[in-house]
Design a protein around this motif. Structure first.
Motif, PDB file in Angstrom:
ATOM      1  N   VAL A  54     -43.826  21.415 -24.427  1.00  0.00           N
ATOM      2  CA  VAL A  54     -44.262  22.795 -24.207  1.00  0.00           C
ATOM      3  C   VAL A  54     -43.125  23.778 -24.499  1.00  0.00           C
ATOM      4  O   VAL A  54     -43.375  24.897 -24.982  1.00  0.00           O
ATOM      5  N   ALA A  55     -41.886  23.369 -24.268  1.00  0.00           N
ATOM      6  CA  ALA A  55     -40.756  24.247 -24.589  1.00  0.00           C
ATOM      7  C   ALA A  55     -40.700  24.519 -26.090  1.00  0.00           C
ATOM      8  O   ALA A  55     -40.423  25.647 -26.518  1.00  0.00           O
ATOM      9  N   GLN A  56     -40.976  23.491 -26.877  1.00  0.00           N
ATOM     10  CA  GLN A  56     -40.980  23.671 -28.333  1.00  0.00           C
ATOM     11  C   GLN A  56     -42.209  24.446 -28.806  1.00  0.00           C
ATOM     12  O   GLN A  56     -42.109  25.326 -29.650  1.00  0.00           O
ATOM     13  N   TRP A 114     -43.944  26.624 -27.130  1.00  0.00           N
ATOM     14  CA  TRP A 114     -43.872  28.012 -26.661  1.00  0.00           C
ATOM     15  C   TRP A 114     -42.566  28.701 -27.053  1.00  0.00           C
ATOM     16  O   TRP A 114     -42.374  29.874 -26.726  1.00  0.00           O
ATOM     17  N   ASN A 115     -41.679  27.939 -27.700  1.00  0.00           N
ATOM     18  CA  ASN A 115     -40.385  28.478 -28.146  1.00  0.00           C
ATOM     19  C   ASN A 115     -39.583  29.062 -26.978  1.00  0.00           C
ATOM     20  O   ASN A 115     -39.133  30.207 -27.003  1.00  0.00           O
ATOM     21  N   LYS A 116     -39.407  28.225 -25.930  1.00  0.00           N
ATOM     22  CA  LYS A 116     -38.672  28.638 -24.735  1.00  0.00           C
ATOM     23  C   LYS A 116     -37.436  27.752 -24.546  1.00  0.00           C
ATOM     24  O   LYS A 116     -37.439  26.592 -24.940  1.00  0.00           O
ATOM     25  N   PRO A 117     -36.375  28.293 -23.927  1.00  0.00           N
ATOM     26  CA  PRO A 117     -35.213  27.460 -23.617  1.00  0.00           C
ATOM     27  C   PRO A 117     -35.582  26.405 -22.573  1.00  0.00           C
ATOM     28  O   PRO A 117     -36.467  26.615 -21.741  1.00  0.00           O
ATOM     29  N   LEU A 118     -34.893  25.267 -22.635  1.00  0.00           N
ATOM     30  CA  LEU A 118     -35.180  24.129 -21.761  1.00  0.00           C
ATOM     31  C   LEU A 118     -33.928  23.751 -20.974  1.00  0.00           C
ATOM     32  O   LEU A 118     -32.824  23.721 -21.522  1.00  0.00           O
ATOM     33  N   LEU A 119     -34.088  23.470 -19.678  1.00  0.00           N
ATOM     34  CA  LEU A 119     -32.962  23.060 -18.845  1.00  0.00           C
ATOM     35  C   LEU A 119     -33.309  21.799 -18.057  1.00  0.00           C
ATOM     36  O   LEU A 119     -34.379  21.722 -17.441  1.00  0.00           O
ATOM     37  N   ILE A 169     -41.059  14.459 -21.423  1.00  0.00           N
ATOM     38  CA  ILE A 169     -41.688  14.602 -22.749  1.00  0.00           C
ATOM     39  C   ILE A 169     -42.607  15.824 -22.769  1.00  0.00           C
ATOM     40  O   ILE A 169     -42.615  16.605 -23.731  1.00  0.00           O
ATOM     41  N   VAL A 170     -43.367  16.010 -21.679  1.00  0.00           N
ATOM     42  CA  VAL A 170     -44.262  17.174 -21.594  1.00  0.00           C
ATOM     43  C   VAL A 170     -43.452  18.466 -21.567  1.00  0.00           C
ATOM     44  O   VAL A 170     -43.774  19.437 -22.262  1.00  0.00           O
ATOM     45  N   SER A 196     -46.553  33.010 -22.342  1.00  0.00           N
ATOM     46  CA  SER A 196     -45.674  34.033 -22.914  1.00  0.00           C
ATOM     47  C   SER A 196     -44.813  34.721 -21.851  1.00  0.00           C
ATOM     48  O   SER A 196     -43.765  35.297 -22.163  1.00  0.00           O
ATOM     49  N   ASP A 197     -45.245  34.651 -20.573  1.00  0.00           N
ATOM     50  CA  ASP A 197     -44.469  35.270 -19.489  1.00  0.00           C
ATOM     51  C   ASP A 197     -43.274  34.416 -19.055  1.00  0.00           C
ATOM     52  O   ASP A 197     -42.347  34.918 -18.423  1.00  0.00           O
ATOM     53  N   ILE A 198     -43.322  33.135 -19.383  1.00  0.00           N
ATOM     54  CA  ILE A 198     -42.277  32.202 -18.930  1.00  0.00           C
ATOM     55  C   ILE A 198     -40.984  32.454 -19.714  1.00  0.00           C
ATOM     56  O   ILE A 198     -40.990  32.598 -20.936  1.00  0.00           O
ATOM     57  N   ASP A 199     -39.861  32.491 -18.985  1.00  0.00           N
ATOM     58  CA  ASP A 199     -38.556  32.704 -19.625  1.00  0.00           C
ATOM     59  C   ASP A 199     -37.787  31.411 -19.856  1.00  0.00           C
ATOM     60  O   ASP A 199     -37.024  31.299 -20.813  1.00  0.00           O
ATOM     61  N   VAL A 200     -37.963  30.442 -18.965  1.00  0.00           N
ATOM     62  CA  VAL A 200     -37.234  29.174 -19.110  1.00  0.00           C
ATOM     63  C   VAL A 200     -38.080  28.040 -18.522  1.00  0.00           C
ATOM     64  O   VAL A 200     -38.768  28.222 -17.522  1.00  0.00           O
ATOM     65  N   ILE A 201     -38.015  26.895 -19.191  1.00  0.00           N
ATOM     66  CA  ILE A 201     -38.733  25.706 -18.723  1.00  0.00           C
ATOM     67  C   ILE A 201     -37.710  24.701 -18.208  1.00  0.00           C
ATOM     68  O   ILE A 201     -36.702  24.422 -18.875  1.00  0.00           O
ATOM     69  N   CYS A 202     -37.958  24.179 -17.003  1.00  0.00           N
ATOM     70  CA  CYS A 202     -37.017  23.282 -16.350  1.00  0.00           C
ATOM     71  C   CYS A 202     -37.717  21.955 -16.027  1.00  0.00           C
ATOM     72  O   CYS A 202     -38.902  21.946 -15.717  1.00  0.00           O
TER      73      CYS A 202
END
Length: 335
Positions: free
Chosen positions: A96-98, A100-105, A91-92, A69-75
């Motif tokens: 996890v981005a989906q 945890w509902n986080k933006p992905l770059l 793929i991983v 929940s602390d993560i703001d963006v997944i790269c």
């Protein structure tokens, strides 16, 4: 305050790292090591990453003392690299981005090296020598891009060293390049090898072929494995220093930054430092924690992208084995 999580798996290193506003919180890594005399194949490397990635992710979060929940963006590393390992880790990251509902770059692997190098060393606007198992490039920043001034025309310098380690059948643990470096320190007799600089570009395949064809006969003569490693290092590093010096002069730069796995070779750093001293420039380099492929370098580049407003659509969350450094617009740099 932005916390970025980065996944790297473009070759035989699997890394997951967490960075918070330029502060490294964690950077665990697992390496797939093949038997002596062999390289690492895409299928086996991808299987290694698949088996290890969740425990490395868990360790990265534990060491950073953060939760999802602390993560703001997944790269993640979008490319360049080996297809199967890249896809496995991507793929991983997508999953996890989906979850945890986080933006992905998606991050360019080389840009990750450069931005990590700039962060750790404090280099402002350096001429960059990027040397690894898969890439050899001389880079300088100009007009919103990292421009490639010169590069290897065939195989990367790290690949040349790795493949010569296979000829000698020396261990791949912790890495073939490291073991060549240790042997080279004991070498005393220099073997003249082809020196292949073509303008701003370099070529290593001919040197490798030359040694592959002659190693057995040289070892039967009065040369040792240590002598051959010493001769190879001195030759290929001299080529890299020459082309970097030319780029440094062209750009009127006062800084050189070495990044990539080969960048932690102390002999390369020593030769480059001597050139920089003669030119009144300063050398910047990192140790194996940050120059060898790692997760936090992807987190750092992704952090810079995210902070500058870069966002990625889900349909763009793919991988590509070919991804040029100069394809990326550096939205986070204004100099």
């Amino acid at each position: 305050m932005v916390i970025a999580l980065g996944f790297e798996g473009s070759a035989n290193k699997l890394g997951v790292g967490v960075i918070k506003d330029g502060v490294v919180l964690s950077n665990p890594r697992e390496t797939f090591i093949s038997p002596p005399g062999e390289g690492f194949m895409p299928k086996e490397t991808a299987e290694h990453h698949r088996q290890k990635v969740l425990q490395v992710l868990k360790l990265a979060l534990e060491q950073a003392k953060v939760t999802h929940s602390d993560i703001d963006v997944i790269c993640y590393t979008k490319g360049p690299g080996m297809g199967a390992p890249l896809a496995t880790v991507a793929i991983v990251a997508r999953t996890v981005a989906q979850l945890w509902n986080k933006p992905l770059l998606g991050v360019n692997h080389c840009i990750g090296h450069i931005e990590m190098g700039r962060l750790i060393t404090g280099a402002q606007n350096p001429t960059v020598l990027y040397v690894s198992g898969g890439n050899t490039q001389i880079i300088a920043y100009a007009r919103k891009r990292y421009r490639i001034f010169g590069e290897a025309l065939d195989i990367a310098v790290g690949n040349c060293l790795d493949r010569f380690a296979r000829v000698l059948k020396i261990s791949n643990d912790p890495s073939p390049g490291y073991n060549i470096e240790q042997l080279a320190k004991k070498g005393t007799k220099f073997v003249a090898l082809p020196y292949s600089v073509k303008g701003m570009d370099v070529s290593f395949s001919g040197i490798l072929t030359y040694l592959e064809e002659r190693t057995t006969s040289l070892l039967k003569q009065d040369y040792t494995q240590e002598d051959l490693c010493y001769s190879l290092q001195e030759t290929v590093f001299a080529m890299l220093v020459e082309t970097t010096e030319r780029a440094l002069a062209h750009c009127n730069s006062s800084e050189v930054l070495i990044v990539g796995g080969v960048g932690c070779n102390l002999r390369l750093q020593e030769m480059m430092a001597e050139m920089c001293k003669e030119r009144g420039a300063k050398l910047f380099a990192t140790d194996e924690r940050f120059c060898i492929d790692n997760g936090v370098m992807i987190a750092q580049a992704g952090y810079e992208m995210f902070q500058s407003g870069t966002r990625m659509k889900w349909e763009d969350a793919y991988i590509t084995q070919r991804y040029r450094t100069d394809e990326v617009e550096t939205t986070w740099r204004n100099d």
